[in-house]
Design a protein around this motif. Structure first.
Motif, short mmCIF file in Angstrom:
data_model
loop_
_atom_site.label_atom_id
_atom_site.label_comp_id
_atom_site.label_asym_id
_atom_site.label_seq_id
_atom_site.Cartn_x
_atom_site.Cartn_y
_atom_site.Cartn_z
N ILE A 285 0.85 -1.20 0.00
CA ILE A 285 0.00 0.00 0.00
C ILE A 285 0.88 1.25 0.00
N GLU A 286 0.29 2.35 -0.42
CA GLU A 286 1.04 3.59 -0.65
C GLU A 286 1.76 4.08 0.60
N SER A 287 1.09 4.08 1.73
CA SER A 287 1.70 4.62 2.95
C SER A 287 2.95 3.85 3.34
N LYS A 288 2.90 2.53 3.20
CA LYS A 288 4.06 1.70 3.53
C LYS A 288 5.18 1.90 2.51
N THR A 289 4.80 2.00 1.24
CA THR A 289 5.80 2.19 0.19
C THR A 289 6.54 3.51 0.37
N SER A 290 5.80 4.57 0.70
CA SER A 290 6.44 5.87 0.90
C SER A 290 7.41 5.83 2.06
N GLU A 291 7.06 5.07 3.09
CA GLU A 291 7.94 4.93 4.26
C GLU A 291 9.22 4.18 3.88
N ILE A 292 9.08 3.13 3.09
CA ILE A 292 10.24 2.33 2.68
C ILE A 292 11.18 3.14 1.79
N LEU A 293 10.60 3.90 0.85
CA LEU A 293 11.41 4.64 -0.11
C LEU A 293 11.86 5.99 0.43
N GLY A 294 11.30 6.40 1.57
CA GLY A 294 11.68 7.69 2.13
C GLY A 294 11.18 8.86 1.31
N VAL A 295 10.02 8.69 0.69
CA VAL A 295 9.43 9.77 -0.11
C VAL A 295 8.06 10.11 0.46
N THR A 296 7.56 11.26 0.06
CA THR A 296 6.26 11.72 0.54
C THR A 296 5.15 11.11 -0.30
N SER A 297 4.17 10.51 0.36
CA SER A 297 3.07 9.88 -0.37
C SER A 297 2.12 10.92 -0.93
N LYS A 298 1.51 10.59 -2.07
CA LYS A 298 0.54 11.50 -2.68
C LYS A 298 -0.66 11.71 -1.74
N GLU A 299 -0.99 10.68 -0.98
CA GLU A 299 -2.11 10.78 -0.06
C GLU A 299 -1.87 11.88 0.97
N THR A 300 -0.64 11.94 1.50
CA THR A 300 -0.28 12.96 2.48
C THR A 300 -0.30 14.35 1.86
N LEU A 301 0.19 14.45 0.63
CA LEU A 301 0.22 15.74 -0.05
C LEU A 301 -1.21 16.23 -0.35
N ARG A 302 -2.07 15.30 -0.76
CA ARG A 302 -3.46 15.66 -1.03
C ARG A 302 -4.15 16.15 0.24
N GLU A 303 -3.85 15.48 1.35
CA GLU A 303 -4.45 15.86 2.63
C GLU A 303 -4.04 17.28 3.03
N PHE A 304 -2.76 17.61 2.80
CA PHE A 304 -2.29 18.95 3.15
C PHE A 304 -2.91 20.00 2.23
N TYR A 305 -3.08 19.66 0.96
CA TYR A 305 -3.71 20.61 0.02
C TYR A 305 -5.15 20.88 0.44
N ASP A 306 -5.85 19.86 0.91
CA ASP A 306 -7.23 20.05 1.39
C ASP A 306 -7.27 21.01 2.59
N ILE A 307 -6.24 20.92 3.44
CA ILE A 307 -6.16 21.83 4.58
C ILE A 307 -5.95 23.26 4.10
N ILE A 308 -5.10 23.42 3.09
CA ILE A 308 -4.85 24.76 2.52
C ILE A 308 -6.15 25.32 1.97
N LYS A 309 -6.91 24.49 1.25
CA LYS A 309 -8.17 24.97 0.67
C LYS A 309 -9.16 25.36 1.76
N SER A 310 -9.15 24.63 2.88
CA SER A 310 -10.08 24.94 3.97
C SER A 310 -9.63 26.16 4.79
N LYS A 311 -8.38 26.60 4.56
CA LYS A 311 -7.80 27.77 5.23
C LYS A 311 -7.78 27.61 6.75
#
Length: 477
Positions: A234-260
């Motif tokens: 799954i994406e969350s585990k893969t991002s942890e293994i590769l040491g990269v930021t998951s798209k799911e996390t980035l999308r979540e942060f963008y939603d926070i920006i939109k909600s201000k």
């Protein structure tokens, strides 16, 4: 004995090669019509199929059952030995470690011997650009008049380092990095054959980490599989293994920006901090994610530029700040403010003009943009400068030398007396678009902004400009 996935699933036919359909089609036609060149040059990034294609040519030429064909049988002795890398008439030379003239002279001495088992001897010289100048010259003489029973296939990641005289004697094919679709289809096929479930998010992360290299993609996939033995990938585990930021996390942060929501944003960043995620790298990944969303047209260009600009404006301004958690809060506040500003300037300022001889009804109303004169802009110029400075401190320095000159075709022309660098900076979308919105908001108009350089206009003294720049720099300390 364990066989790596890359070797296990290396293409055994041209049909199994991912991508480069035009190149593969041409090579197949050459084999099927027995119109082979005596020398080929395969150039392109690592892991995109150069050596694989070279070995397929060797198979297509030397198959015992099907003859010279683009569809070797893969069962005869020659085909199987080529797959194993033990075919005596397939000579692979790594130019990175055998780059001298002695190795090329040895090749020249043996080249006249006829094939032992196949129809042609195939010489694959990998990373050929690593050869010395003397070795290149020796190879050139060999390429000019090679024996009919020999085919040279030169592979390189840096074709610009190869002598033009060498290139001119080869049939050249330029391989490119593979697309996400091509890589994901191959990886999905491998996972299906290995009875492994993998989600699309993981495939995207693997592709990004590979840089479009099929070999690297499969190697990374194998690493992820080993880390997830007997588990779905799954994406969350893969991002942890590769040491990269998951798209799911980035999308979540963008939603926070939109909600201000600053509160939710701070809590989100605190969680990243607790999870030992590099905050600065996270925001750079976030900027890249926004760029990809803009390219995919899921975010408007204007909104995307605001967010990306806000991220890098803050990162550059506070690049020496040791407290990265604090830096994260500053970036968060900056891009939320920019997002709010963008929404405010979406208001369209219009007035209703009604004919005095007509009744006021829906059919008699016409809309007209509010007109504004250059004098009105000049009267509001100080307010514009103050709002601009509050938006980005750098505007104070850039606009210290500027003044509103004229309005033509709904465009406000802002003149610079001396500082051409400031003019060029303001012309960039990063500075112009937010400033244009400020002008529109304060003047209650839809003016566009443009910049010109007017050396002939009398200006304020250089001392005043210097004072403004010094004041700005001091403000940053």
């Amino acid at each position: 004995m364990h066989v790596t996935l890359y070797r296990k699933y290396r293409p055994k036919t041209f049909e199994e090669v991912a991508g480069e359909s035009d190149i593969i089609k041409t090579l197949k036609n050459s084999l099927d019509n027995n119109k082979l060149s005596h020398a080929y040059l395969f150039s392109g990034p690592r892991g995109v199929g150069k050596t694989t294609s070279a070995r397929l040519i060797a198979k297509g030429v030397n198959c015992l059952n099907n003859g010279i064909s683009s569809t070797p049988c893969n069962h005869c002795e020659n085909c199987q030995e080529i797959d194993k890398g033990s075919f005596i008439d397939l000579i692979e030379i790594d130019a990175a470690s055998n780059r001298g003239i002695d190795e090329i002279r040895e090749l020249k001495d043996k080249i006249n011997y006829r094939p032992s088992k196949g129809r042609k001897k195939i010489y694959i010289i990998d990373e050929v650009h690593m050869l010395t100048k003397e070795a290149f010259n020796a190879l050139l003489k060999t390429l000019e008049e090679p024996p009919e029973h020999v085919i040279f296939i030169l592979a390189t990641t840096e074709p610009d380092k190869i002598l033009p005289t060498i290139i001119s004697r080869c049939q050249r094919y330029d391989f490119k990095t593979l697309s996400y679709k091509e890589v994901s289809e191959k990886l999905s096929d491998i996972c299906e054959k290995e009875n492994i479930k993998i989600d699309n998010g993981s495939l995207e992360l693997i592709y990004e980490a590979s840089g479009g290299s099929m070999r690297d993609s499969i190697s990374i996939l194998e690493r992820v599989i080993i880390a997830n033995l007997n588990q779905d990938i799954i994406e969350s585990k893969t991002s942890e293994i590769l040491g990269v930021t998951s798209k799911e996390t980035l999308r979540e942060f963008y939603d926070i920006i939109k909600s201000k929501s600053l509160k939710n944003g701070v809590e989100f960043l605190e969680k990243l901090w607790i999870d030992s995620i590099d905050i600065e790298k996270y925001f750079k990944d976030f900027a890249k994610y926004i760029k990809d969303e803009v390219i995919s047209q899921r975010i408007s260009v204007e909104e995307g530029l605001k967010i990306i600009g806000g991220v890098y404006d803050s990162l550059n301004k506070f690049k020496y700040e040791e407290d990265k958690r604090l830096l994260g809060h500053v970036v968060l506040n900056n891009i939320i403010k920019l997002s709010e500003k963008s929404k405010e300037t979406e208001i369209v300022y219009k007035e209703v003009v009604v004919s005095p001889k007509e009744n006021i009804d829906e059919n008699s109303k016409t809309e007209k943009e509010i007109l504004i004169s250059i004098d009105e802009v000049k009267n509001k110029w100080n307010d514009i400068l103050k709002a601009a400075k509050d938006e980005k401190p750098t505007y104070k320095a850039f606009l210290s030398d500027a003044f509103p000159l004229k309005i033509e075709d709904n465009t406000l022309y802002i003149a610079f007396r001396e500082n051409e660098f400031s003019k060029e900076s303001m012309e960039s979308d990063y500075y112009n678009l937010p400033f244009q919105e400020i002008v529109q908001q304060i003047t209650k108009s839809k003016l566009k902004t443009a910049y010109i350089f007017k050396k002939e206009i009398k200006e304020k003294s250089k001392d005043n400009m210097t004072k403004n720049l010094v004041s700005y720099l001091e403000g940053l300390n």
